[in-house]
Design an enzyme around this catalytic site. Structure first.
Site, short mmCIF file in Angstrom:
data_model
loop_
_atom_site.label_atom_id
_atom_site.label_comp_id
_atom_site.label_asym_id
_atom_site.label_seq_id
_atom_site.Cartn_x
_atom_site.Cartn_y
_atom_site.Cartn_z
N THR A 1 4.07 2.74 5.47
CA THR A 1 2.70 2.24 5.56
C THR A 1 1.99 3.09 6.72
O THR A 1 2.55 3.42 7.55
CB THR A 1 2.82 0.73 6.11
OG1 THR A 1 1.43 0.52 6.45
CG2 THR A 1 3.80 0.33 7.29
N ASP B 1 4.91 -4.79 5.76
CA ASP B 1 5.49 -6.24 6.26
C ASP B 1 5.48 -7.20 5.10
O ASP B 1 6.65 -7.89 4.86
CB ASP B 1 4.56 -6.67 7.39
CG ASP B 1 3.11 -6.69 7.12
OD1 ASP B 1 2.77 -6.23 6.08
OD2 ASP B 1 2.25 -7.19 7.96
N GLY C 1 0.92 -1.30 0.02
CA GLY C 1 -0.11 0.07 0.06
C GLY C 1 0.78 1.06 -0.03
O GLY C 1 1.82 1.52 0.88
N ASP D 1 -0.42 1.93 8.28
CA ASP D 1 -0.55 1.28 9.38
C ASP D 1 0.20 1.21 10.77
O ASP D 1 -0.51 0.78 11.96
CB ASP D 1 -0.73 -0.49 9.10
CG ASP D 1 -1.65 -0.73 8.06
OD1 ASP D 1 -2.62 0.15 7.90
OD2 ASP D 1 -1.64 -1.68 7.31
N ARG E 1 -6.22 -3.50 8.56
CA ARG E 1 -6.71 -4.83 8.32
C ARG E 1 -6.40 -5.68 9.48
O ARG E 1 -7.06 -6.44 10.14
CB ARG E 1 -6.35 -5.50 7.11
CG ARG E 1 -6.93 -6.40 6.52
CD ARG E 1 -6.60 -6.74 4.98
NE ARG E 1 -5.12 -6.48 4.71
CZ ARG E 1 -4.84 -6.14 3.30
NH1 ARG E 1 -5.88 -6.07 2.62
NH2 ARG E 1 -3.63 -5.80 3.31
N ARG F 1 0.88 -5.08 -5.65
CA ARG F 1 0.93 -6.50 -4.96
C ARG F 1 1.07 -7.47 -5.69
O ARG F 1 0.14 -7.44 -6.69
CB ARG F 1 -0.22 -6.43 -4.07
CG ARG F 1 -0.54 -5.30 -3.12
CD ARG F 1 -1.59 -5.71 -2.26
NE ARG F 1 -2.24 -4.54 -1.30
CZ ARG F 1 -1.52 -4.13 -0.24
NH1 ARG F 1 -0.74 -4.54 0.51
NH2 ARG F 1 -2.00 -2.95 0.33
N ASP G 1 2.51 -0.63 12.03
CA ASP G 1 2.43 -1.92 12.56
C ASP G 1 3.96 -2.52 12.44
O ASP G 1 3.96 -3.86 12.41
CB ASP G 1 1.37 -2.52 11.98
CG ASP G 1 1.56 -3.01 10.49
OD1 ASP G 1 2.37 -2.25 9.93
OD2 ASP G 1 0.78 -3.81 9.84
#
Ligand code: F6P
Length: 327
Positions: free
Chosen positions: A129, A106, A14, A131, A175, A75, A133
């Site tokens: 990202t 990741d 992303g 996210d 997600r 992707r 994370d």
């Protein structure tokens, strides 16, 4: 180890605001150190398709302020196979590329780690990202900008929620990660936050909303990360409505608008520091590491550790605080 003369940079997974600033920093640091620089268009797909771009200092002009990624992203299923990775590696060798800088999350780092292990090519990852994370960095590139986008939306939603005495269920990205939801919940003063990392029983949410009503709250905002186990904002709203029929309930899904926009100044500086740090790490002989920011210092973490979700811990103290502050 072969001395590094040509370094390639790519973005994958992303997109995130600030990726362009990272590309700029990587390219210009490499050139400054006398290296040849190549951009790989569309990440792993571009490696397989030989989509290479020779880059000079002017190739990265006027991009620091833009969201998205000038190198595009994808992707790529084929790269997940050993055959796909072999094809990609042969193309890198043909182009004379000695080392890689991978910008992404990741999935990007999993691919980079595999390629490096299988073929020995040095690689450094930069966390890009929304996210937030990854282990080994307090912030990933794009997270701050995404949070600002989300909070701008929540402030607007609160205006209309308060005017109509409504409950809004706002779904944000993530997600597998509740980082945006938690941050947005605190900054936006949300009544509740639902996250993938922690199960929330709908009955508890209903009790919380009822308590708010009993203590004279006339409107409420509930933030739901897309990966929450209750199945997203529409499902949660439906189940709450079944029990609290007198409430006027609305749903807003913020979706991909969270991924765009001009990067914040924080993300631009973070991306510049990490891009600069990534090239220096490669030239110092480091490989299979992620360059991150910990306690305001640029630091390296093994890629395998950076993506290790089993040790990922939700910031429970922040969740607890968010809960206390919305009584
Ligand atoms: O990883 C970043 C992210 O924005 C997640 O928060 C989200 O679940 C996912 O990407 C969406 O991916 P795509 O744009 O491929 O639908």
């Amino acid at each position: 180890m072969k001395s590094i003369q040509k370094i390639a940079v790519y973005t994958s997974g992303g997109d995130a605001p600030g990726m362009n600033a990272a590309i700029r920093a990587v390219v210009r640091t490499g050139l400054y150190k006398g290296k040849q620089m190549v951009g790989i268009v569309q990440g792993y797909q571009g490696m397989i398709d030989k989509n290479f771009l020779d880059m000079d200092a002017r190739s990265v002009c006027n991009i620091i302020q833009h969201g998205g990624t000038m190198l595009k992203t994808a992707r790529c299923q084929e790269f997940r196979t050993p055959e796909g990775r072999e094809k990609a590696y042969k193309n890198l060798v043909e182009k004379g590329i000695d080392a890689l800088v991978a910008i992404g999350g990741d999935g990007t780092f999993t691919g980079a780690e595999l390629l490096s292990k299988e073929f020995g090519i040095p690689v450094i990852g930069i966390p890009g990202t929304i996210d937030n994370d990854l282990h080994g960095t307090d912030f990933t590139i794009g997270y701050d900008t995404a949070n600002n986008t989300v909070i701008e939306a929540i402030d607007k939603i609160r205006d209309t929620a308060a005017s109509h005495d409504r409950i809004f269920f706002v779904e944000v990205m993530g997600r597998d990660s509740g980082s945006i939801a938690l941050w947005a919940g605190i900054a936006g003063g949300a009544e509740a936050v639902l996250l993938p990392e922690k199960d929330t029983a709908i009955e508890d949410l209903i009790t919380k909303l009822e308590q708010g009503y009993d203590s004279n709250k006339t409107s409420s905002i509930v933030i739901i990360a897309e990966g929450d186990k209750n199945g997203g904002a529409y499902n949660v709203a439906k189940r709450v409505k079944e029990k609290l029929q007198f409430y006027d309930i609305k749903v807003t899904i913020l979706g991909h608008l969270q991924r765009g926009g001009n990067p914040s100044s924080f993300d631009r500086v973070l991306a510049s520091r990490l891009g600069y740090g990534a090239v220096n790490a490669l030239l110092n002989g480091e490989t299979r590491k992620m360059v991150g920011l910990k306690n305001n210092k640029v630091q390296l973490t093994d890629l395998s550790e950076a993506i290790n979700h089993s040790t990922f811990k939700l910031e429970e103290d922040l969740l607890e605080m968010a809960n206390v502050l919305t009584i």
